[in-house]
Scaffold this motif. Structure first.
Motif, PDB file in Angstrom:
ATOM      1  N   ALA A  42      13.816  20.946  11.214  1.00 15.96           N
ATOM      2  CA  ALA A  42      14.195  21.725  12.404  1.00 15.96           C
ATOM      3  C   ALA A  42      13.391  21.298  13.626  1.00 15.96           C
ATOM      4  O   ALA A  42      13.233  22.083  14.554  1.00 15.96           O
ATOM      5  CB  ALA A  42      14.003  23.210  12.140  1.00 15.96           C
ATOM      6  N   LEU A  43      12.911  20.061  13.646  1.00 20.60           N
ATOM      7  CA  LEU A  43      12.102  19.621  14.782  1.00 20.60           C
ATOM      8  C   LEU A  43      12.853  19.774  16.101  1.00 20.60           C
ATOM      9  O   LEU A  43      12.336  20.357  17.064  1.00 20.60           O
ATOM     10  CB  LEU A  43      11.656  18.165  14.584  1.00 20.60           C
ATOM     11  N   THR A  91       6.974  13.669   7.407  1.00 19.38           N
ATOM     12  CA  THR A  91       7.770  12.450   7.286  1.00 19.38           C
ATOM     13  C   THR A  91       7.212  11.313   8.109  1.00 19.38           C
ATOM     14  O   THR A  91       7.456  10.138   7.813  1.00 19.38           O
ATOM     15  CB  THR A  91       9.233  12.739   7.693  1.00 19.38           C
ATOM     16  N   ALA A  92       6.434  11.629   9.129  1.00 19.51           N
ATOM     17  CA  ALA A  92       5.849  10.591   9.984  1.00 19.51           C
ATOM     18  C   ALA A  92       4.862   9.707   9.234  1.00 19.51           C
ATOM     19  O   ALA A  92       4.519   8.622   9.712  1.00 19.51           O
ATOM     20  CB  ALA A  92       5.166  11.216  11.196  1.00 19.51           C
ATOM     21  N   ASN A  93       4.400  10.116   8.047  1.00 24.15           N
ATOM     22  CA  ASN A  93       3.535   9.236   7.264  1.00 24.15           C
ATOM     23  C   ASN A  93       4.248   7.949   6.879  1.00 24.15           C
ATOM     24  O   ASN A  93       3.639   6.888   6.806  1.00 24.15           O
ATOM     25  CB  ASN A  93       3.055   9.954   5.996  1.00 24.15           C
ATOM     26  N   ALA A  94       5.555   8.046   6.608  1.00 20.69           N
ATOM     27  CA  ALA A  94       6.342   6.879   6.208  1.00 20.69           C
ATOM     28  C   ALA A  94       7.253   6.385   7.314  1.00 20.69           C
ATOM     29  O   ALA A  94       7.577   5.201   7.372  1.00 20.69           O
ATOM     30  CB  ALA A  94       7.186   7.208   4.980  1.00 20.69           C
ATOM     31  N   ALA A  95       7.677   7.288   8.205  1.00 22.98           N
ATOM     32  CA  ALA A  95       8.653   6.932   9.240  1.00 22.98           C
ATOM     33  C   ALA A  95       8.230   7.478  10.602  1.00 22.98           C
ATOM     34  O   ALA A  95       8.943   8.282  11.207  1.00 22.98           O
ATOM     35  CB  ALA A  95      10.030   7.464   8.863  1.00 22.98           C
ATOM     36  N   LEU A 131      10.757   7.208  13.583  1.00 23.31           N
ATOM     37  CA  LEU A 131      11.919   8.096  13.555  1.00 23.31           C
ATOM     38  C   LEU A 131      11.559   9.475  14.091  1.00 23.31           C
ATOM     39  O   LEU A 131      12.309  10.064  14.876  1.00 23.31           O
ATOM     40  CB  LEU A 131      12.468   8.203  12.131  1.00 23.31           C
ATOM     41  N   VAL A 132      10.413  10.005  13.665  1.00 24.10           N
ATOM     42  CA  VAL A 132       9.999  11.326  14.133  1.00 24.10           C
ATOM     43  C   VAL A 132       9.702  11.280  15.638  1.00 24.10           C
ATOM     44  O   VAL A 132      10.103  12.172  16.386  1.00 24.10           O
ATOM     45  CB  VAL A 132       8.778  11.829  13.344  1.00 24.10           C
TER      46      VAL A 132
END
Length: 301
Positions: free
Chosen positions: A193-194, A209-213, A216-217
């Motif tokens: 829900a960002l 999710t920003a650890n891997a992408a 995108l975030v």
């Protein structure tokens, strides 16, 4: 103080089960190079509650040193009592962290009045700014009205990190706090829900999710800031699909860690806590599945 995407960083583990500081510093540097706006160690994604107090201190210091002033560091602290929490606040200040994020005291279920008093005393004595951390899935929920009163009455309560995923709560926080304290940091920790949270008034996110992408975030945030709503929605849809793929693997934050390993952002390690052999044996397949999810989300090597 805090705007944009602050990554709730994973805690890399060494072969002996301790903290791999070299991998931690390398990951922090990689994330900053991908354009994130801050780092947030020792949160839920970093398994702060599973670390010893000394390990949390090492993680905070190493992260601050790796950031080297390029981005702010918000570090997770907190225990079952005020004195231990204050000791970690003091250490965070010594390391150069910009602020600390604190959940309600753990184990017992304090009343809203007890939670408010805890934060009042903490804010009065902490040498560094305090963010109220609401994460109902893991800790006693902190009511909106408590956070609003703290924001209005405690200058050293400098923000809130809300991981409830409740957009209506976000609207209430923003509408009741920001008119009087436009500098108050309101961050969402719910990746799915960002974009709605940003539209409600949040200044940014702490998104696992920003650890891997990370790109995108950051894209969701940047597209929103630019007013490019269609592109922002498309990026949010891809982010939500990837987030769901990670959450569907093992126990949190297993999927987050395995996605970062699949991306090559962290070296593969076994979980800190014992898991059934079948779960560990399935990690290689999970990495392949998450690598495909990363590719489908448009995230490159």
């Amino acid at each position: 103080m805090f705007r944009g995407i602050l990554v709730p960083t994973l805690t890399p583990r060494a072969a002996d089960g301790g903290v791999d500081e070299d991998a931690l510093r390398s990951h922090a540097d990689w994330l900053i190079g991908k354009g994130v706006h801050g780092l947030y160690p020792n949160g839920s994604t970093g398994e702060g509650v599973r670390l010893t107090a000394e390990e949390r201190r090492r993680v905070t210091r190493a992260t601050c040193e790796a950031a080297a002033g390029r981005v702010p560091v918000l570090t997770g602290v907190g225990g079952a009592n005020l004195s231990e929490t204050l000791a970690e606040c003091e250490h965070a200040a010594e390391c150069g962290a910009a602020a600390v994020a604190v959940t309600a005291p753990v184990y017992f279920r304090p009343s809203p009045e007890a939670i408010e008093e805890h934060f009042r005393r903490l804010a009065a004595e902490s040498p560094v700014g305090v963010l109220v951390y609401n994460i109902p899935s893991f800790a006693v929920p902190i009511p909106v009205e408590v956070t609003v009163r703290l924001a209005k009455e405690q200058p050293n309560v400098v923000g809130v990190k809300d991981s409830s995923g409740d957009v209506s709560a976000m609207v209430r926080l923003c509408s009741q706090i920001l008119p009087e304290r436009p500098d108050f940091a309101i961050l969402t920790g719910w990746d799915a829900a960002l974009l709605p949270m940003l539209a409600a008034g949040a200044q940014g996110g702490t998104n696992a999710t920003a650890n891997a992408a990370p790109e995108l975030v950051v894209e969701v945030y940047d597209r929103f800031q630019a007013g490019d709503w269609d592109a922002a929605r498309q990026a949010q849809w891809r982010l939500t699909t990837l987030f769901d793929a990670q959450i569907g693997v093992g126990e949190f934050p297993d999927g987050i860690r395995l996605a970062a390993e699949a991306r090559g952002a962290l070296p593969p390690v076994e979980p800190r806590l014992p898991q059934p052999a079948a779960a560990v044996d399935g990690h290689a397949e999970a990495r392949r599945t998450l690598a495909a999810a990363l590719s489908a989300a448009g995230v490159g090597a």
